[in-house]
Design an enzyme around this catalytic site. Structure first.
Site, PDB file in Angstrom:
ATOM      1  N   LYS A 187       0.788  -1.215  -0.082  1.00  0.00           N
ATOM      2  CA  LYS A 187       0.440  -0.427   0.354  1.00  0.00           C
ATOM      3  C   LYS A 187       0.701   1.371   0.022  1.00  0.00           C
ATOM      4  CE  LYS A 187      -3.677  -1.580   2.346  1.00  0.00           C
ATOM      5  NZ  LYS A 187      -4.782  -1.813   1.409  1.00  0.00           N
ATOM      6  N   GLU A 241     -12.543  -1.987   9.644  1.00  0.00           N
ATOM      7  CA  GLU A 241     -13.104  -2.509   9.132  1.00  0.00           C
ATOM      8  C   GLU A 241     -15.324  -2.449   8.851  1.00  0.00           C
ATOM      9  OE1 GLU A 241     -11.385  -5.427   5.967  1.00  0.00           O
ATOM     10  OE2 GLU A 241     -11.035  -6.228   8.151  1.00  0.00           O
ATOM     11  N   ASP A 255      -6.180 -13.059  11.106  1.00  0.00           N
ATOM     12  CA  ASP A 255      -6.410 -12.580   9.343  1.00  0.00           C
ATOM     13  C   ASP A 255      -5.663 -11.033   9.842  1.00  0.00           C
ATOM     14  OD1 ASP A 255      -7.994 -12.770   7.622  1.00  0.00           O
ATOM     15  OD2 ASP A 255      -9.513 -10.974   8.282  1.00  0.00           O
ATOM     16  N   HIS A 280      -1.250  -7.704   8.733  1.00  0.00           N
ATOM     17  CA  HIS A 280      -1.284  -6.525   8.491  1.00  0.00           C
ATOM     18  C   HIS A 280      -0.919  -5.442   9.631  1.00  0.00           C
ATOM     19  CE1 HIS A 280      -2.541  -8.199   5.310  1.00  0.00           C
ATOM     20  NE2 HIS A 280      -3.930  -8.861   5.741  1.00  0.00           N
ATOM     21  N   LYS A 319     -13.842  -6.405  12.644  1.00  0.00           N
ATOM     22  CA  LYS A 319     -14.874  -6.123  11.127  1.00  0.00           C
ATOM     23  C   LYS A 319     -16.479  -5.635  11.606  1.00  0.00           C
ATOM     24  CE  LYS A 319     -12.692  -9.693   8.774  1.00  0.00           C
ATOM     25  NZ  LYS A 319     -11.180  -8.867   8.486  1.00  0.00           N
TER      26      LYS A 319
HETATM   27  C1  BG6 Z   1      -7.302  -9.490   4.369  1.00  0.00           C
HETATM   28  C2  BG6 Z   1      -7.942 -10.248   4.768  1.00  0.00           C
HETATM   29  O1  BG6 Z   1      -5.939  -9.811   4.751  1.00  0.00           O
HETATM   30  O2  BG6 Z   1      -7.053  -8.659   4.825  1.00  0.00           O
HETATM   31  C3  BG6 Z   1      -9.367  -9.924   4.579  1.00  0.00           C
HETATM   32  O3  BG6 Z   1      -8.252 -11.577   4.869  1.00  0.00           O
HETATM   33  C4  BG6 Z   1      -8.958  -8.688   4.916  1.00  0.00           C
HETATM   34  O4  BG6 Z   1     -10.807  -9.529   6.443  1.00  0.00           O
HETATM   35  C5  BG6 Z   1      -8.676  -7.666   4.020  1.00  0.00           C
HETATM   36  O5  BG6 Z   1     -10.929  -7.393   5.337  1.00  0.00           O
HETATM   37  C6  BG6 Z   1      -8.431  -6.191   4.233  1.00  0.00           C
HETATM   38  O6  BG6 Z   1      -7.341  -5.245   3.610  1.00  0.00           O
HETATM   39  P1  BG6 Z   1      -7.661  -4.018   2.877  1.00  0.00           P
HETATM   40  O7  BG6 Z   1      -6.711  -3.873   2.181  1.00  0.00           O
HETATM   41  O8  BG6 Z   1      -9.623  -3.842   2.410  1.00  0.00           O
HETATM   42  O9  BG6 Z   1      -7.464  -3.356   3.773  1.00  0.00           O
END
Ligand code: BG6
Length: 488
Positions: free
Chosen positions: A176, A210, A229, A234, A334
């Site tokens: 990103k 999210e 996840d 991340h 989420k």
């Molecule tokens: C993914 C997860 O790695 O990242 C998902 O498995 C999540 O659950 C996604 O929604 C989020 O990515 P981004 O780029 O939309 O922030």
């Protein structure tokens, strides 16, 4: 890095990731003329399919998930690169068909957009048909394992045939733009470089919220939870980039060595400190952006007893010289009110107040790095309100210095993370890919938390969909007189 032709072999080309992300990203790279003219793209899946049907499938996907209007010139160029090979990935004998599609004289990039459970089979199959050598690159998607032990098994299976220098483990957050900008902000600006430690910083917040739920992925998600996840990969990658020491260069190993040191310095969270350091939640029915949504346990295919977390807040501590006493609060969930990812650096308060009783609690300066959406960088400062007052005293007001990417770079399109990562793989640069020891160190820290939750046997706290998580998440910061940054 080298701009050379390669054979880009996409295993799982008919799967969700390829359709939604990888093929549209290849299209964008084609449009930007960043793919070498002689590179070929070989789609691999287990269905028998004629090339023309595959081409029609790719086009239909691009129309659905890519640019609204396909650029026909770009499409013609991309189409000319496409090959299709039918391989039963569990059958070693079936890989030989690839020999008809790849040129042994060129670099082969094997992108495994398949479930990790068959990474080992694919590596064995490639090895069996003798088309791999030390120039082959293999790209692995997450999740690499479910815990430290299972991640070691996958890493071992791949390591049997490929050296670490050939392995590219994806964490798409590293592609990103704004995550990459963390490196630029920190190390291209002396005002940040010199103020980036426990002397100047009070605490750091990293939030990745999210608004979506689990999007029909109950089976996968319930097994993983928000920890595996989102946090294991991340959030810990963002934390490492924010906290690492300056790397000597931007070489892959210089950066990855520094990130690894941060992960190693994370203070373990276990049964002794789990309740002071973590909060987990699970969403119940509610409204997100005005739309009524079901609770986690009412999602399609749900096991109504599940204790899987869909929200986590963690107070992480980095036990090293730079960060002693500076908590890093991580939060991700989420079904939050909106999609917003940001890093907020809270600087220390001024030691002495010159401005009288009405400004007893001068707010701290904050550096807000908006990762997505509305990408940008913002600094809050105290400013004198212009004008005269009868008492002669100074009136202060909090103001913002705001760099908004959409304004400052209005003519520049922000590429999708996968475009950047695919390009880097083709160039042979591993800096934005996660090394084995990083992944395993992250699992070590995460496993200990998961283990402590398991032995506490407490269910996650419910929170209503469309809110910022359970009330205890507020308490996690309130205990130290802090609060979560509220973005607009
Ligand atoms: C993914 C997860 O790695 O990242 C998902 O498995 C999540 O659950 C996604 O929604 C989020 O990515 P981004 O780029 O939309 O922030």
């Amino acid at each position: 890095n080298s701009y050379e032709p390669c054979d880009f072999v996409l295993f799982g080309t008919l799967g969700d990731l390829s359709r939604r992300k990888l093929l549209p990203s290849l299209y964008q790279l084609e449009k930007a003329e960043l793919i070498h003219p002689d590179t070929t793209i070989v789609g691999v899946a287990r269905h028998e399919m004629e090339l023309e049907d595959y081409i029609a499938e790719v086009r239909a996907n691009l129309v659905k998930f890519g640019d609204k209007e396909l650029c026909e010139d770009t499409w013609e160029r991309l189409k000319a690169r496409l090959h299709y090979a039918c391989v039963d990935m569990k059958d070693i004998g079936s890989y030989c068909v690839l020999e008809d599609h790849v040129d042994p004289a060129r670099t082969m990039v094997c992108y495994l957009a398949t479930p990790p459970s068959i990474y080992g089979d694919i590596c064995r199959g490639l090895h069996g048909c003798k088309i791999i050598d030390s120039s082959v690159r293999v790209v692995l998607e997450k999740p690499i394992g479910h815990d430290l032990e299972s991640s070691k098994v996958i890493n071992e299976q791949v390591a049997e045939y490929f050296d670490e220098k050939q392995i590219y483990r994806i964490d798409h957050y590293l592609g990103k733009e704004t995550v990459l900008n963390l490196v630029a902000l920190r190390f291209a600006n002396s005002i940040f470089a010199t103020n980036w430690d426990h002397n100047c910083i009070d605490h750091v917040q990293i939030s990745v919220a999210e608004s979506v739920g689990i999007e029909g992925r109950w089976g996968y998600f319930d097994d993983a939870g928000q920890m595996r996840d989102m946090v294991q990969n991340h959030l810990l990658q963002i934390l490492s980039l924010v906290a690492m020491e300056p790397p000597t260069t931007l070489d892959a190993d210089s950066i990855r060595d520094e990130k690894l040191k941060v992960l190693k310095a994370l203070r373990p969270i276990n049964s002794s400190n789990i309740s002071d350091s973590t909060v987990r939640g699970q969403y119940t029915a509610g409204f997100v952006k005005g739309e009524e949504v079901p609770g986690y346990l009412e999602e399609e295919g749900a096991n109504t007893q599940s204790k899987t977390e869909t929200f986590i807040a963690i107070k992480a501590e980095i036990d090293n010289w730079r960060w002693a006493g500076v908590p890093f609060y991580l939060r991700t969930g989420k079904r939050m009110p909106s999609k917003v990812s940001e890093v907020v650096i809270y600087f220390k308060r001024q030691p002495h107040n010159l401005f009288g009783d009405s400004f007893k609690n001068l707010p701290p300066n904050k550096l807000v790095i908006r990762l997505q959406p509305d990408e940008g960088v913002e600094i809050t400062v105290m400013n004198k309100v212009p004008g005269l007052t009868s008492s002669g005293s100074m009136d202060l007001q909090k103001s913002k210095l705001n760099l908004s990417f959409s304004e400052a770079f209005a003519d520049d399109r922000i590429p999708d993370a996968y475009e950047k990562l695919l390009l880097e793989v083709m160039l042979g640069n591993q800096a934005l890919f996660v090394r084995r020891d990083e992944i395993e160190q992250a699992w070590t820290w995460v496993d200990s938390i998961l283990e402590a939750w398991k032995s506490s046997n407490e269910p996650p706290e419910p929170y209503q969909a469309g809110t910022w998580g359970p009330v205890d998440s507020i308490g996690l910061l309130a205990r130290a007189n802090r609060s979560w940054y509220e973005s607009k």
